[in-house]
Design a protein around this motif. Sequence first.
Motif, PDB file in Angstrom:
ATOM      1  N   ASN A  69      63.163  35.731  49.585  1.00 53.11           N
ATOM      2  CA  ASN A  69      62.908  35.323  48.197  1.00 53.11           C
ATOM      3  C   ASN A  69      63.777  36.111  47.218  1.00 53.11           C
ATOM      4  O   ASN A  69      64.285  35.561  46.239  1.00 53.11           O
ATOM      5  N   VAL A  70      63.950  37.397  47.503  1.00 50.63           N
ATOM      6  CA  VAL A  70      64.870  38.205  46.703  1.00 50.63           C
ATOM      7  C   VAL A  70      66.290  37.658  46.839  1.00 50.63           C
ATOM      8  O   VAL A  70      67.044  37.570  45.858  1.00 50.63           O
ATOM      9  N   SER A  71      66.663  37.275  48.057  1.00 52.52           N
ATOM     10  CA  SER A  71      68.005  36.744  48.304  1.00 52.52           C
ATOM     11  C   SER A  71      68.253  35.480  47.478  1.00 52.52           C
ATOM     12  O   SER A  71      69.310  35.340  46.832  1.00 52.52           O
ATOM     13  N   ARG A  72      67.297  34.565  47.482  1.00 52.16           N
ATOM     14  CA  ARG A  72      67.449  33.340  46.694  1.00 52.16           C
ATOM     15  C   ARG A  72      67.595  33.651  45.218  1.00 52.16           C
ATOM     16  O   ARG A  72      68.476  33.120  44.525  1.00 52.16           O
ATOM     17  N   TRP A  73      66.725  34.528  44.731  1.00 51.81           N
ATOM     18  CA  TRP A  73      66.735  34.941  43.324  1.00 51.81           C
ATOM     19  C   TRP A  73      68.053  35.613  42.959  1.00 51.81           C
ATOM     20  O   TRP A  73      68.678  35.290  41.938  1.00 51.81           O
ATOM     21  N   TRP A  74      68.495  36.536  43.814  1.00 53.85           N
ATOM     22  CA  TRP A  74      69.731  37.267  43.523  1.00 53.85           C
ATOM     23  C   TRP A  74      70.941  36.340  43.540  1.00 53.85           C
ATOM     24  O   TRP A  74      71.820  36.440  42.673  1.00 53.85           O
ATOM     25  N   ASN A  75      71.005  35.451  44.491  1.00 56.89           N
ATOM     26  CA  ASN A  75      72.126  34.510  44.549  1.00 56.89           C
ATOM     27  C   ASN A  75      72.161  33.626  43.311  1.00 56.89           C
ATOM     28  O   ASN A  75      73.230  33.327  42.769  1.00 56.89           O
ATOM     29  N   ASP A  76      70.995  33.211  42.855  1.00 58.46           N
ATOM     30  CA  ASP A  76      70.903  32.397  41.641  1.00 58.46           C
ATOM     31  C   ASP A  76      71.436  33.163  40.443  1.00 58.46           C
ATOM     32  O   ASP A  76      72.258  32.654  39.668  1.00 58.46           O
ATOM     33  N   LEU A  77      70.980  34.404  40.288  1.00 55.82           N
ATOM     34  CA  LEU A  77      71.387  35.210  39.133  1.00 55.82           C
ATOM     35  C   LEU A  77      72.867  35.579  39.188  1.00 55.82           C
ATOM     36  O   LEU A  77      73.605  35.423  38.204  1.00 55.82           O
ATOM     37  N   SER A  78      73.303  36.084  40.324  1.00 58.24           N
ATOM     38  CA  SER A  78      74.661  36.632  40.411  1.00 58.24           C
ATOM     39  C   SER A  78      75.739  35.564  40.348  1.00 58.24           C
ATOM     40  O   SER A  78      76.906  35.876  40.083  1.00 58.24           O
ATOM     41  N   ASN A  79      75.353  34.305  40.564  1.00 60.45           N
ATOM     42  CA  ASN A  79      76.314  33.210  40.474  1.00 60.45           C
ATOM     43  C   ASN A  79      76.240  32.459  39.154  1.00 60.45           C
ATOM     44  O   ASN A  79      76.912  31.433  38.997  1.00 60.45           O
ATOM     45  N   ARG A  80      75.470  32.970  38.212  1.00 64.81           N
ATOM     46  CA  ARG A  80      75.434  32.331  36.896  1.00 64.81           C
ATOM     47  C   ARG A  80      76.847  32.343  36.295  1.00 64.81           C
ATOM     48  O   ARG A  80      77.523  33.386  36.311  1.00 64.81           O
ATOM     49  N   PRO A  81      77.310  31.236  35.753  1.00 64.22           N
ATOM     50  CA  PRO A  81      78.659  31.192  35.166  1.00 64.22           C
ATOM     51  C   PRO A  81      78.881  32.253  34.093  1.00 64.22           C
ATOM     52  O   PRO A  81      79.988  32.798  33.965  1.00 64.22           O
ATOM     53  N   THR A  82      77.842  32.561  33.333  1.00 63.08           N
ATOM     54  CA  THR A  82      77.976  33.574  32.285  1.00 63.08           C
ATOM     55  C   THR A  82      78.284  34.943  32.876  1.00 63.08           C
ATOM     56  O   THR A  82      79.107  35.693  32.343  1.00 63.08           O
TER      57      THR A  82
END
Length: 215
Positions: free
Chosen positions: A193-206
Motif C-alpha cells: 500500500n505504501v508502494s502504490r501511494w509512493w509511486n502515485d506521489l513520486s510520479n506526479r507531473p508537478t
Amino acid sequence: MTLTIHGASYSTCTRLVALVCKEKQIPFNLSVVDLSKGQHKAPGFVAVQPFGQIPYIDDDGFVLYESRAIARYLIRKYPNQGTQGLIPTDPKEEALFEQAASIEAFNFNPFASGIAFEKVFKPRRGLPTNEQAVEERLALLRAKLDAYDVILGKQKYLAGDQVTLADLQHLPYGTLLANAGYSDLFSEAKRPNVSRWWNDLSNRPTWQDVLQNLK
C-alpha cells in the motif's frame, strides 16, 4: 508581481515550496542562495530570515519563512486555482488532514531527514557518516512505514481518498532516500500500500517538473 523563492534547487524545503507553486499554478522566480559560500548567513540574509535557513518567500513585499507555513499560505491564498483540496475546508476533512500532517511531521520527517543528513548531506561536506545512527533511524522508519501500510490499505492517501499537502510533504526527503539506495522502504513486496501511494506521489507531473527544471 511574481513570487520570489529565496532558496536552492537541491534544498528539500525549497523543493516543497516549488512543488506547491506547481500544484497551485503559481508563477515564481527562484533567487538562488549559495549555501557553500555562506550566503544564508550573510547579514542581509539573516536580517530577513533570522535563523539563516532557506527558503523564504517574498510575495510582493510580504516575507515569510518556514516551508510548511509557506505551503499553507500559498494554498489558502489561491483556493480556486490548480490542485483542489490540498488543505480541506470541511471541519472533519480538515481534522483528518491535520492528523495526516502530524503523522508526516512526527513519524516520517525526523527519521527520513536524519538518514538523509548522514547519507546525503554529510558526504557532500566531506564528513564521515555515522552508520549506527543510520541503522537506528532506518529501523524506526521501517516500523513507522509499516503503520503507514495499514492506513493506506484503507484509503488512497493519508487523509482519505484525495491527495493533500500532508502527502506532498513526503516527497522531498522520500526522494532523497530512494535515490540514496533506500527504495526498499517503498517496495511493493514489503509494503504494497505504501508502494502504490509512493509511486502515485513520486510520479506526479508537478514533482517531476520540480526535479527536472528547478534551477
